[in-house]
Scaffold this motif. Structure first.
Motif, PDB file in Angstrom:
ATOM      1  N   HIS A 195      11.730  30.188 -33.873  1.00 51.71           N
ATOM      2  CA  HIS A 195      10.595  29.262 -33.958  1.00 51.71           C
ATOM      3  C   HIS A 195      10.159  28.843 -32.553  1.00 51.71           C
ATOM      4  CE1 HIS A 195      10.730  28.847 -38.308  1.00 51.71           C
ATOM      5  NE2 HIS A 195      12.047  28.900 -38.194  1.00 51.71           N
TER       6      HIS A 195
ATOM      7  N   GLU B  96       8.618  26.408 -31.530  1.00 50.83           N
ATOM      8  CA  GLU B  96       8.747  24.971 -31.250  1.00 50.83           C
ATOM      9  C   GLU B  96      10.156  24.576 -30.828  1.00 50.83           C
ATOM     10  OE1 GLU B  96       7.831  23.119 -35.174  1.00 50.83           O
ATOM     11  OE2 GLU B  96       9.874  22.385 -34.955  1.00 50.83           O
ATOM     12  N   THR B  97      11.140  25.469 -30.997  1.00 53.11           N
ATOM     13  CA  THR B  97      12.499  25.166 -30.524  1.00 53.11           C
ATOM     14  C   THR B  97      12.557  25.430 -29.020  1.00 53.11           C
ATOM     15  OG1 THR B  97      13.422  25.813 -32.662  1.00 53.11           O
ATOM     16  CG2 THR B  97      14.958  25.675 -30.816  1.00 53.11           C
TER      17      THR B  97
ATOM     18  N   PHE C  43      12.731  19.946 -29.393  1.00 54.69           N
ATOM     19  CA  PHE C  43      11.655  20.606 -30.134  1.00 54.69           C
ATOM     20  C   PHE C  43      10.299  20.150 -29.618  1.00 54.69           C
ATOM     21  CE2 PHE C  43      15.032  19.340 -33.284  1.00 54.69           C
ATOM     22  CZ  PHE C  43      15.731  20.534 -33.191  1.00 54.69           C
TER      23      PHE C  43
ATOM     24  N   TRP D 152       7.015  18.878 -30.445  1.00 53.29           N
ATOM     25  CA  TRP D 152       6.320  18.244 -31.572  1.00 53.29           C
ATOM     26  C   TRP D 152       4.926  17.778 -31.170  1.00 53.29           C
ATOM     27  CZ3 TRP D 152      10.646  14.607 -33.934  1.00 53.29           C
ATOM     28  CH2 TRP D 152      11.564  15.411 -34.632  1.00 53.29           C
TER      29      TRP D 152
ATOM     30  N   LEU E 137      17.882  11.906 -35.000  1.00 52.76           N
ATOM     31  CA  LEU E 137      16.627  12.420 -34.453  1.00 52.76           C
ATOM     32  C   LEU E 137      16.077  11.410 -33.461  1.00 52.76           C
ATOM     33  CD1 LEU E 137      14.708  13.717 -37.609  1.00 52.76           C
ATOM     34  CD2 LEU E 137      15.359  15.087 -35.620  1.00 52.76           C
TER      35      LEU E 137
ATOM     36  N   LYS F 259      13.034  10.909 -29.916  1.00 51.86           N
ATOM     37  CA  LYS F 259      11.808  11.385 -29.278  1.00 51.86           C
ATOM     38  C   LYS F 259      11.816  11.019 -27.805  1.00 51.86           C
ATOM     39  CE  LYS F 259       8.369  11.401 -32.933  1.00 51.86           C
ATOM     40  NZ  LYS F 259       7.110  10.812 -33.393  1.00 51.86           N
TER      41      LYS F 259
ATOM     42  N   TRP G 284       4.814  13.837 -39.540  1.00 56.16           N
ATOM     43  CA  TRP G 284       4.707  14.467 -38.222  1.00 56.16           C
ATOM     44  C   TRP G 284       3.291  14.961 -37.964  1.00 56.16           C
ATOM     45  CZ3 TRP G 284       9.702  18.004 -38.067  1.00 56.16           C
ATOM     46  CH2 TRP G 284      10.825  17.193 -37.867  1.00 56.16           C
TER      47      TRP G 284
ATOM     48  N   LEU H 182      14.564  16.174 -43.364  1.00 54.57           N
ATOM     49  CA  LEU H 182      15.928  16.210 -42.812  1.00 54.57           C
ATOM     50  C   LEU H 182      16.919  16.051 -43.944  1.00 54.57           C
ATOM     51  CD1 LEU H 182      17.976  16.163 -40.406  1.00 54.57           C
ATOM     52  CD2 LEU H 182      17.572  13.705 -40.241  1.00 54.57           C
TER      53      LEU H 182
ATOM     54  N   VAL I 143      13.598  24.912 -40.569  1.00 56.11           N
ATOM     55  CA  VAL I 143      13.171  25.310 -39.219  1.00 56.11           C
ATOM     56  C   VAL I 143      14.364  25.338 -38.252  1.00 56.11           C
ATOM     57  CG1 VAL I 143      11.511  24.911 -37.351  1.00 56.11           C
ATOM     58  CG2 VAL I 143      10.905  24.275 -39.685  1.00 56.11           C
ATOM     59  N   GLN I 144      15.132  24.247 -38.211  1.00 54.22           N
ATOM     60  CA  GLN I 144      16.291  24.187 -37.311  1.00 54.22           C
ATOM     61  C   GLN I 144      17.479  23.580 -38.034  1.00 54.22           C
ATOM     62  OE1 GLN I 144      13.428  22.284 -36.064  1.00 54.22           O
ATOM     63  NE2 GLN I 144      12.705  23.524 -34.347  1.00 54.22           N
TER      64      GLN I 144
ATOM     65  N   LYS J 165      15.558  32.303 -41.891  1.00 53.70           N
ATOM     66  CA  LYS J 165      14.653  32.129 -40.741  1.00 53.70           C
ATOM     67  C   LYS J 165      14.720  30.719 -40.170  1.00 53.70           C
ATOM     68  CE  LYS J 165      11.525  35.802 -42.204  1.00 53.70           C
ATOM     69  NZ  LYS J 165      12.435  36.242 -43.303  1.00 53.70           N
TER      70      LYS J 165
ATOM     71  N   ASP K 164      16.534  28.262 -37.000  1.00 48.60           N
ATOM     72  CA  ASP K 164      17.184  28.277 -35.686  1.00 48.60           C
ATOM     73  C   ASP K 164      18.442  27.411 -35.696  1.00 48.60           C
ATOM     74  OD1 ASP K 164      15.158  29.853 -34.643  1.00 48.60           O
ATOM     75  OD2 ASP K 164      14.058  28.186 -33.733  1.00 48.60           O
TER      76      ASP K 164
ATOM     77  N   VAL L 202      20.574  25.251 -33.607  1.00 43.29           N
ATOM     78  CA  VAL L 202      20.223  24.597 -32.337  1.00 43.29           C
ATOM     79  C   VAL L 202      21.319  23.721 -31.750  1.00 43.29           C
ATOM     80  CG1 VAL L 202      17.742  24.645 -32.814  1.00 43.29           C
ATOM     81  CG2 VAL L 202      19.092  22.637 -33.494  1.00 43.29           C
TER      82      VAL L 202
ATOM     83  N   LYS M  22      10.062  21.710 -42.784  1.00 43.72           N
ATOM     84  CA  LYS M  22       8.676  21.260 -42.796  1.00 43.72           C
ATOM     85  C   LYS M  22       8.025  21.622 -44.112  1.00 43.72           C
ATOM     86  CE  LYS M  22       7.273  21.284 -37.985  1.00 43.72           C
ATOM     87  NZ  LYS M  22       6.374  21.896 -37.013  1.00 43.72           N
TER      88      LYS M  22
END
Lengths: 342, 342
Positions: free
Chosen positions: A25, A27-28, A39, A41, A143, A145, B41, B48, B89-90, B121, B123, B125, B145
């Motif tokens: 991906h 975005e990773t 990521f 975002w 999580l 930011k 988002w 999550l 996604v991750q 599919k 990641d 991480v 997502k």
């Protein structure tokens, strides 16, 4: 067959990294190898960190109050987000509990979790609760930011950067020594009253209920400073400095007399015949932030009592030394991480 | 002091929910109470989820190959994202390992983790690797997502919706019975050769290496169908249906002859003198998707061999019944979840 201890922490992480599938991906941005995954975002970078606490390895319920344990589990995870120069937003809590836990015990644990979520302004959004055949296991995912122009990695430090550390080091390790000694006294004679006095409370608090330094993240933003590299001090100063130097391709000189050590740590270190410098270098669990700044930026920090300059980075990746006032230099080695239990 | 078993799964989750601090970030759309937490988002909702697998509770290393275990740990977490109609996604993987694990054993586990990450599919991480005093613990956190107009919760089903389930049910439970019986035979006489034949392979595969139904998420999108509610079948059909009904304020009627059960499951159920319907209702670990659609939408699905309509929702929240062909109705009760171990 190869014993896990024979390859050590770095060996195992390298092996896991090699065994990882390719990132697919876009975005990773970063995966394994820093305090959190990163990521893209859009406006901000997203951060994801996870840490697991295992009974008998990370804590002993003979002397760790469940409320403090809940708080600590959150703080150590938030600390990983702070180490990326970010702030936490949401987290999940997974618990494996054996039947010896009562509902009231789970309530105590959650009281600490709730207090920490409030202190760090993070939403508790889910988790998993399961049974366990043996001890308590707490696994947290958090999580966070960070604005894109403030993200701080481990591998972007440069020679001549000033090495800074927040708060003081070594206290959590001496707190653990005190608690372990009390436990032995109690086991020998359960009628003994604990001799842990008020004057030792700082050391105990550092071990039982550490804080994540999100205050420093806010402060650096207010001062307009972006560190060149940052990591949290979970395994001891030596190990964390080694991570920054190894990943940035630099060396480092730190001055023993500059390492911030609390008076209580000095007193307890004397009593246990441990060098306070060794406690700071290899003790771990202080959850302070270790970061580097460009020399011209450091002036803005030099009057801040919560931040101490302890040395500087050099261009020689083979130079990682502790220097004394007298000019003597000794190599720093990371003692490494707890070995796998028998 | 209150025993954990006395309040049960729902009681404990309710208690944790009440103990949770208030949500403070406006981007947190949903927290505890669905298969995953939901975040705003911007263009998409972020998801999550987290699940922990504990040795001796969720798996027995006497018969679970580590490679399959690694795969399953990922699949059961991805399944939670699929249950929100999302795609992963991750993810992060945290392990607590005792010293009896060799480097080669960790490699095997990661081979399965890698295979699952590639299949779904997603990641890999980051994570955390620590030692354990006792068994293996695997804790996964997965980010996913979903486009905002496709998010599917548990609490939005309506009376008259058609109840659908993917694949077939009960096979994973009978696979577990077969593996447990082989273990007892082996323990009684270690020279015995396993009698698990090829014809049982489907049941074993369902138990040891389940798949997450991300294929169904893609298929629903291709057909332009958004379910009115969805959940994954981890604890058995009865428990999952109860979640949807309880949270949506509906009742349900399901038809026993419609519940999809594989021929191998029927044969093994006969042998173990277990009702295959009971295995489907209470066995768990099938990781299929249970979802509801508006009656007029169902036509688009009716020719799909991977999806079976098993009943419909009613307006009476007190009605949750299994109906036979002969018209007999019996109330459905969720057997609930494993109790806390002694």
């Amino acid at each position: 067959m190869t014993n896990l201890n024979s390859i050590g922490e770095f060996g195992l992480i390298d092996r896991i990294q090699q065994a990882s599938p390719a990132i697919i991906h876009p975005e990773t941005v970063r995966s394994i190898g820093d305090d959190a995954a990163v990521f893209d975002w859009g406006d901000d970078y997203g951060l994801l960190a996870t840490d697991m606490l295992v009974e008998g390895v990370h804590f002993d319920l003979m002397y760790v109050p469940l409320k403090h344990l809940g708080y600590k589990a959150i703080a150590v995870n938030v600390s990983d987000i702070a180490a990326m120069n970010g702030l936490p937003v949401q987290l999940t809590v997974s618990l494996a509990l054996s039947s010896r836990f009562t509902v009231e015990a789970v309530d105590e644990l959650y009281a600490g979790i709730r207090a920490a979520c409030e202190d760090y302004k993070v939403d508790l959004v889910g988790g998993d609760t399961t049974s366990s055949r043996s001890g308590l296991v707490i696994s947290i995912a958090v999580l966070g930011k960070v604005p894109k122009d403030l993200i701080t990695y481990r591998n972007t430090a440069q020679p001549n950067d000033v090495i800074c550390v927040t708060g003081d080091l070594g206290a959590a390790y001496l707190g653990l020594q005190l608690l372990e000694r009390e436990k032995q006294v109690f086991l020998a004679d359960p009628n003994m009253q604990p001799s842990l006095t008020e004057e030792r409370s700082y050391l105990m608090q550092r071990q039982l209920r550490p804080e994540a330094r999100t205050d420093i993240v806010h402060e650096l933003r207010d001062l307009g400073i972006r560190p060149t590299a940052m990591i949290d001090v979970s395994d001891g100063l030596a190990s964390e400095l080694l991570h920054i130097c190894r990943q940035s391709g630099t060396g480092a000189v730190i001055f023993d007399e500059n390492i911030p050590i609390d008076d209580q740590t000095h007193l307890a270190a004397d009593e246990f015949k441990i060098s306070p410098i060794t406690a700071a270098l290899n003790g771990g669990e202080d959850y302070e932030l270790l970061f580097t700044v460009r020399p011209q930026e450091f002036d803005k920090l030099s009057t801040n009592a919560r931040i101490t300059a302890i040395g500087y980075l050099t261009a020689d990746p083979n130079q990682l030394v502790l220097a004394t006032k007298a000019g003597q230099q000794t190599p720093i080695r990371a003692q490494g991480w707890e070995s796998f239990q028998k």
